[in-house]
Design an enzyme around this catalytic site. Structure first.
Site, PDB file in Angstrom:
ATOM      1  N   ASP A  82       5.460  36.464   7.291  1.00 15.08           N
ATOM      2  CA  ASP A  82       5.349  37.799   7.528  1.00 15.08           C
ATOM      3  C   ASP A  82       3.942  38.384   7.527  1.00 15.08           C
ATOM      4  OD1 ASP A  82       6.517  40.561   7.498  1.00 15.08           O
ATOM      5  OD2 ASP A  82       5.855  40.892   5.504  1.00 15.08           O
ATOM      6  N   ASP A 112      -4.574  31.311   2.634  1.00 17.37           N
ATOM      7  CA  ASP A 112      -5.696  32.305   2.668  1.00 17.37           C
ATOM      8  C   ASP A 112      -6.900  31.718   3.649  1.00 17.37           C
ATOM      9  OD1 ASP A 112      -6.018  30.295   1.011  1.00 17.37           O
ATOM     10  OD2 ASP A 112      -7.007  31.241  -0.628  1.00 17.37           O
ATOM     11  N   LYS A 159       0.033  26.748   0.054  1.00 14.65           N
ATOM     12  CA  LYS A 159      -0.543  27.281  -0.919  1.00 14.65           C
ATOM     13  C   LYS A 159      -0.355  26.142  -1.843  1.00 14.65           C
ATOM     14  CE  LYS A 159      -3.617  29.933  -3.035  1.00 14.65           C
ATOM     15  NZ  LYS A 159      -4.867  30.133  -2.594  1.00 14.65           N
ATOM     16  N   ASP A 198       1.283  39.534  11.110  1.00  9.98           N
ATOM     17  CA  ASP A 198       0.839  41.053  11.558  1.00  9.98           C
ATOM     18  C   ASP A 198      -0.643  40.609  11.785  1.00  9.98           C
ATOM     19  OD1 ASP A 198       3.099  42.351  11.048  1.00  9.98           O
ATOM     20  OD2 ASP A 198       2.329  43.791   9.727  1.00  9.98           O
TER      21      ASP A 198
HETATM   22  C1  IPM Z   1       8.910  42.015  10.054  1.00 11.26           C
HETATM   23  C2  IPM Z   1       9.097  43.243   9.173  1.00 11.26           C
HETATM   24  C3  IPM Z   1      10.364  42.992   8.192  1.00 11.26           C
HETATM   25  C4  IPM Z   1      10.128  41.687   7.472  1.00 11.26           C
HETATM   26  C5  IPM Z   1      10.520  44.131   7.131  1.00 11.26           C
HETATM   27  C6  IPM Z   1      10.882  45.515   8.196  1.00 11.26           C
HETATM   28  C7  IPM Z   1      11.932  43.787   6.309  1.00 11.26           C
HETATM   29  O1  IPM Z   1       7.965  43.422   8.327  1.00 11.26           O
HETATM   30  O2  IPM Z   1      10.101  41.645  10.939  1.00 11.26           O
HETATM   31  O3  IPM Z   1       8.096  41.204   9.969  1.00 11.26           O
HETATM   32  O4  IPM Z   1       9.361  41.730   6.485  1.00 11.26           O
HETATM   33  O5  IPM Z   1      10.442  40.620   7.566  1.00 11.26           O
HETATM   34 MN    MN Z   2       6.353  41.972   8.774  1.00 10.13          MN
END
Ligand code: IPM
Ligand code: MN
Length: 361
Positions: free
Chosen positions: A256, A232, A198, A260
C-alpha cells in the site's frame, strides 16, 4: 461467428468516480468495436450517496451478485460526509476480501510527455510493476483494544500471514514476471522478481516470505532472477534508481505504502491504475486516486487512470491486443496532447481526454 461478450459490473462510486468511469467505458466501447468483442455492462450504485440515503454500506448479497460478472470496473469510493473508514472498509476492502482478490497489481510506468518529480528519470527508467498481497497481513483486522480510553489503553493489530497466502501471492508474481518481466517485454536481458520485506526486524512474517520466495523460485522458476530489498531501502531506490526494478512483490501494508510513492513518480493520481485480482475468480479494476470531491462535476478531472484500468481489465480478460491499443493511445495523448496530468490543467476537459484516447484506439 458470435462476438465474444464480457459481462462487466460497473461501480462508478463517489465524487469524480462517475466522470472518470464514463470516459473509461467510452474507450472500452471504442476498442471493443475495433477488436470485435462486446461489453455487456450493469451499473451498481455502491458508494457514499447510497449509504447516506439508505443507511446500508453494501447489500448483503453484493459479492455474490458480483460473481455473475467477468470483471468489475470501479471508479472511486470515499465521501466527504461519511466518516473515514466506513466506506473504505465496508465497500472496497469488503469486496476485495469477499471476492478473495488476493493480488493488487500496480504498474509504475512513466508515459511519454508526463512530468515526474524524479530528476533525470524518464520512461526508460520508471517502468516496473508492484505485486501487492491484497487480503492478508495487517489488513486482516486481527487485534483489538483493552482498557480503552484509560491511560493504560492497549491497542494491538497483528501482521498475520499463513504459508498458503504467501505462496499463492508469490506464485502469481513469478508467473507474472515470466510473462511480463523486462526480458519478456524486450527491455532487458533477464526477468527479475524482487521481494520487498523487512527481514531484519519482522523476523517472523518476512522470514516466512523469504523462505517461501527462494524455495518456490529455485524449484519452479529457475529462469527468473531473484532479488531482495528491505522496504525502507526500496523507498530510497524507487526515488534514486527506479531502473533497477522489474517486478516487485510484497505484503499488503508495505505494498500500500510503496505504491503511492510509485504513483507519484509516474505522474500521480491522474494516471495510476490498479487491479484487485483473483486469478481464479472475479477481479476488480480501480484507479489508485480517490474520489477527489473538490473536482466533482466540473469536467476537469483526469480520466486516464480509469482508462488505464480499462486496459488492465482487458489484458486480464485475455484481450491483450486491445489492451495494448489503449495503452498506446494513452501514450500518444500524454506525449503529444496533454499539458499536464493535473485536474484543470490538462488543456482539455475530462470528456475531451476520453475522446482523444477513443479516437486513437
Ligand atoms: C488503496 C487504498 C486502500 C488500501 C484504502 C482506501 C482502504 O489506499 O487501494 O491503496 O489501503 O488498500
Ligand atoms: Mn493506498
Amino acid at each position: 461467428m458470435a462476438k465474444k461478450t464480457y459481462k462487466i459490473a460497473v461501480i462508478p462510486g463517489d465524487g469524480t468516480g462517475p466522470e472518470v468511469v464514463a470516459e473509461g467505458l467510452k474507450v472500452l466501447q471504442a476498442v471493443a468495436e475495433k477488436f470485435g468483442f462486446s461489453l455487456d455492462t450493469a451499473e451498481y450504485d455502491f458508494g457514499g450517496d447510497r449509504y447516506l440515503r439508505t443507511g446500508e454500506v453494501l447489500p448483503a448479497n453484493a459479492a455474490d451478485e458480483m460473481k455473475k460478472f467477468d470483471a468489475i470496473f470501479l471508479g472511486a469510493i470515499g465521501h466527504p460526509d461519511v466518516k473515514p473508514g466506513i466506506l473504505e472498509k465496508g465497500i472496497l476492502l469488503k469486496l476485495r476480501f469477499d471476492l478473495d482478490q488476493y493480488i493488487n497489481l500496480r504498474p509504475v510506468r512513466l508515459y511519454p510527455g508526463v512530468e515526474t518529480p524524479l530528476k533525470d528519470k524518464g520512461p526508460n527508467e520508471i517502468d516496473y510493476v508492484v505485486v501487492r498481497e491484497n487480503t492478508g497481513g495487517l489488513y486482516t483486522g486481527i487485534g483489538g483494544f483493552t482498557m480503552k480510553g484509560t491511560e493504560h489503553e492497549v491497542a494491538v493489530q497483528s501482521m498475520v500471514y499463513n504459508r498458503h497466502q504467501v505462496e499463492r501471492c508469490l506464485r502469481y508474481a513469478f508467473e507474472y514476471t515470466r510473462k511480463f518481466g523486462k526480458k519478456a517485454r524486450g527491455k532487458g536481458d533477464k526477468n527479475t522478481l524482487a521481494l520487498v520485506g523487512k527481514t531484519n526486524v519482522l523476523t517472523f512474517v518476512y522470514d516466512l516470505w523469504e523462505r517461501a520466495f527462494h524455495e518456490i523460485g529455485a524449484s519452479d522458476y529457475p529462469d527468473i532472477a531473484r532479488d531482495y530489498y528491505h522496504v525502507d531501502a526500496t523507498c530510497m531506490w524507487m526515488v534514486k534508481n527506479p531502473e533497477w526494478f522489474d517486478v516487485l512483490v510484497t505484503g499488503n501494508m508495505f505494498g500500500d505504502i510503496i505504491t503511492d510513492l510509485g504513483a507519484i513518480t509516474q505522474g500521480g493520481m491522474g494516471i495510476a491504475a490498479g487491479g484487485n485480482i483473483n486469478p481464479e475468480g472475479v477481479s476488480m479494476f480501480e484507479p489508485i486516486g480517490g474520489s477527489a470531491p473538490k473536482y466533482t462535476g466540473k469536467n476537469i478531472i483526469n480520466p486516464l487512470a480509469s482508462i488505464c484500468c480499462g486496459a488492465m481489465m482487458l489484458e486480464h480478460l485475455g484481450e491483450v491486443d486491445a489492451a495494448n491499443a489503449i495503452e498506446e493511445a494513452v501514450m500518444d495523448v500524454t506525449g503529444t496532447k496533454l499539458k499536464s496530468l493535473s485536474a484543470g490543467k490538462m488543456g482539455y476537459s475530462t470528456q475531451e481526454v476520453g475522446d482523444l484516447v477513443a479516437e486513437r484506439v
